[in-house]
Design a protein around this motif. Sequence first.
Motif, short mmCIF file in Angstrom:
data_model
loop_
_atom_site.label_atom_id
_atom_site.label_comp_id
_atom_site.label_asym_id
_atom_site.label_seq_id
_atom_site.Cartn_x
_atom_site.Cartn_y
_atom_site.Cartn_z
N ALA A 7 -59.78 -60.31 -3.55
CA ALA A 7 -61.09 -59.73 -3.83
C ALA A 7 -60.97 -58.24 -4.15
O ALA A 7 -61.64 -57.73 -5.06
CB ALA A 7 -62.03 -59.95 -2.64
N TRP A 8 -60.12 -57.53 -3.40
CA TRP A 8 -59.92 -56.09 -3.66
C TRP A 8 -59.29 -55.87 -5.04
O TRP A 8 -59.70 -54.98 -5.79
CB TRP A 8 -59.04 -55.46 -2.58
N ILE A 9 -58.30 -56.68 -5.37
CA ILE A 9 -57.64 -56.56 -6.67
C ILE A 9 -58.64 -56.82 -7.79
O ILE A 9 -58.69 -56.09 -8.79
CB ILE A 9 -56.42 -57.50 -6.76
N ASN A 10 -59.46 -57.85 -7.64
CA ASN A 10 -60.47 -58.18 -8.64
C ASN A 10 -61.48 -57.04 -8.79
O ASN A 10 -61.83 -56.66 -9.91
CB ASN A 10 -61.18 -59.49 -8.25
N LEU A 11 -61.92 -56.48 -7.68
CA LEU A 11 -62.88 -55.37 -7.70
C LEU A 11 -62.29 -54.16 -8.41
O LEU A 11 -62.93 -53.55 -9.28
CB LEU A 11 -63.30 -55.01 -6.27
N LEU A 12 -61.06 -53.79 -8.04
CA LEU A 12 -60.41 -52.64 -8.67
C LEU A 12 -60.20 -52.88 -10.17
O LEU A 12 -60.44 -51.98 -10.98
CB LEU A 12 -59.06 -52.35 -8.00
N SER A 13 -59.77 -54.07 -10.52
CA SER A 13 -59.55 -54.40 -11.93
C SER A 13 -60.84 -54.25 -12.73
O SER A 13 -60.86 -53.65 -13.81
CB SER A 13 -59.03 -55.83 -12.05
N HIS A 14 -61.92 -54.77 -12.18
CA HIS A 14 -63.22 -54.69 -12.85
C HIS A 14 -63.64 -53.23 -13.03
O HIS A 14 -64.08 -52.82 -14.11
CB HIS A 14 -64.27 -55.45 -12.05
N LYS A 15 -63.48 -52.42 -11.99
CA LYS A 15 -63.89 -51.01 -12.05
C LYS A 15 -63.04 -50.22 -13.04
O LYS A 15 -63.57 -49.38 -13.79
CB LYS A 15 -63.82 -50.37 -10.66
N VAL A 16 -61.73 -50.47 -13.05
CA VAL A 16 -60.85 -49.76 -13.97
C VAL A 16 -61.20 -50.12 -15.42
O VAL A 16 -61.32 -49.24 -16.27
CB VAL A 16 -59.35 -50.05 -13.67
N LYS A 17 -61.38 -51.43 -15.69
CA LYS A 17 -61.74 -51.85 -17.05
C LYS A 17 -63.07 -51.25 -17.49
O LYS A 17 -63.22 -50.77 -18.61
CB LYS A 17 -61.81 -53.38 -17.14
N LYS A 18 -64.04 -51.28 -16.59
CA LYS A 18 -65.37 -50.74 -16.90
C LYS A 18 -65.29 -49.26 -17.22
O LYS A 18 -65.87 -48.78 -18.20
CB LYS A 18 -66.31 -50.99 -15.71
N ARG A 19 -64.55 -48.51 -16.41
CA ARG A 19 -64.41 -47.07 -16.62
C ARG A 19 -63.67 -46.77 -17.93
O ARG A 19 -64.07 -45.90 -18.71
CB ARG A 19 -63.66 -46.47 -15.42
N LEU A 20 -62.56 -47.48 -18.16
CA LEU A 20 -61.80 -47.27 -19.39
C LEU A 20 -62.63 -47.63 -20.62
O LEU A 20 -62.63 -46.90 -21.61
CB LEU A 20 -60.51 -48.11 -19.39
N ASN A 21 -63.33 -48.75 -20.56
CA ASN A 21 -64.16 -49.16 -21.70
C ASN A 21 -65.22 -48.10 -22.01
O ASN A 21 -65.46 -47.78 -23.17
CB ASN A 21 -64.82 -50.52 -21.45
N ALA A 22 -65.83 -47.53 -20.98
CA ALA A 22 -66.84 -46.49 -21.18
C ALA A 22 -66.21 -45.24 -21.79
O ALA A 22 -66.77 -44.63 -22.71
CB ALA A 22 -67.53 -46.16 -19.86
N THR A 23 -65.04 -44.87 -21.29
CA THR A 23 -64.35 -43.67 -21.78
C THR A 23 -63.87 -43.84 -23.22
O THR A 23 -63.91 -42.90 -24.01
CB THR A 23 -63.16 -43.34 -20.86
N LEU A 24 -63.42 -45.05 -23.55
CA LEU A 24 -62.85 -45.30 -24.87
C LEU A 24 -63.88 -45.71 -25.92
O LEU A 24 -63.53 -45.90 -27.09
CB LEU A 24 -61.76 -46.38 -24.76
N TRP A 25 -65.12 -45.84 -25.51
CA TRP A 25 -66.19 -46.30 -26.40
C TRP A 25 -66.24 -45.50 -27.71
O TRP A 25 -66.33 -46.05 -28.80
CB TRP A 25 -67.53 -46.22 -25.67
N ASP A 26 -66.15 -44.18 -27.59
CA ASP A 26 -66.22 -43.30 -28.77
C ASP A 26 -65.05 -43.50 -29.72
O ASP A 26 -65.15 -43.18 -30.91
CB ASP A 26 -66.28 -41.83 -28.35
N LEU A 27 -63.93 -44.02 -29.22
CA LEU A 27 -62.76 -44.26 -30.07
C LEU A 27 -62.80 -45.64 -30.71
O LEU A 27 -61.91 -45.98 -31.48
CB LEU A 27 -61.47 -44.11 -29.24
N ASP A 28 -63.82 -46.43 -30.34
CA ASP A 28 -63.98 -47.79 -30.87
C ASP A 28 -62.82 -48.72 -30.49
O ASP A 28 -62.38 -49.54 -31.28
CB ASP A 28 -64.18 -47.77 -32.39
N ILE A 29 -62.32 -48.53 -29.25
CA ILE A 29 -61.32 -49.44 -28.72
C ILE A 29 -61.68 -49.79 -27.28
O ILE A 29 -62.45 -49.08 -26.64
CB ILE A 29 -59.88 -48.86 -28.77
N THR A 30 -61.11 -50.89 -26.81
CA THR A 30 -61.37 -51.33 -25.43
C THR A 30 -60.18 -50.96 -24.55
O THR A 30 -59.13 -50.53 -25.04
CB THR A 30 -61.55 -52.86 -25.38
#
Length: 156
Positions: A7-30
């Motif tokens: 559950a912890w690994i899943n939570l961390l994975s979700h948060k990291v992906k969400k943060r990276l996706n938000a940060t990379l949005w302007d570059l048009d990459i995931t």
Amino acid sequence: MEKDCGAWINLLSHKVKKRLNATLWDLDITAVQSRVIYYILAHYQETPVFQRDVERVFSLSRSTATGILQLMEKKGIIRRESVASDARLKSLVPTERAAELDAQVRACLRETERMLTRGLSDGQVQLFKEMAAQMSRNLDNWENQTVSCPPADTTH
């Protein structure tokens, strides 16, 4: 109820992906595209990088890797080039766009790592990496066995 390791690994994975996706949005990459760019740029000069390498390194199914790579190709981040030894094989080659994204991707990944490990000692980070690697090996070994989850314990 206390979270288990999965559950912890899943939570961390979700948060990291969400943060990276938000940060990379302007570059048009995931997030996953950023990691694939990083991987290809780090390895393509030493040896050809193929789709199967991306599948293996990122534990992706063939169809998932195909979708990611097709989108990256469409966005002009990579191109596929035939290999002289086997025309059926296509190596993944970064384009000028990938090279342009490289510094921003690296900075984003470094910042994500910095925020993720803030407040942890170098020893704690190293221990986490060792534990995560062991957990990954445990899951690989479990995958290679024909073992399923045990039946539910109905004796309370």
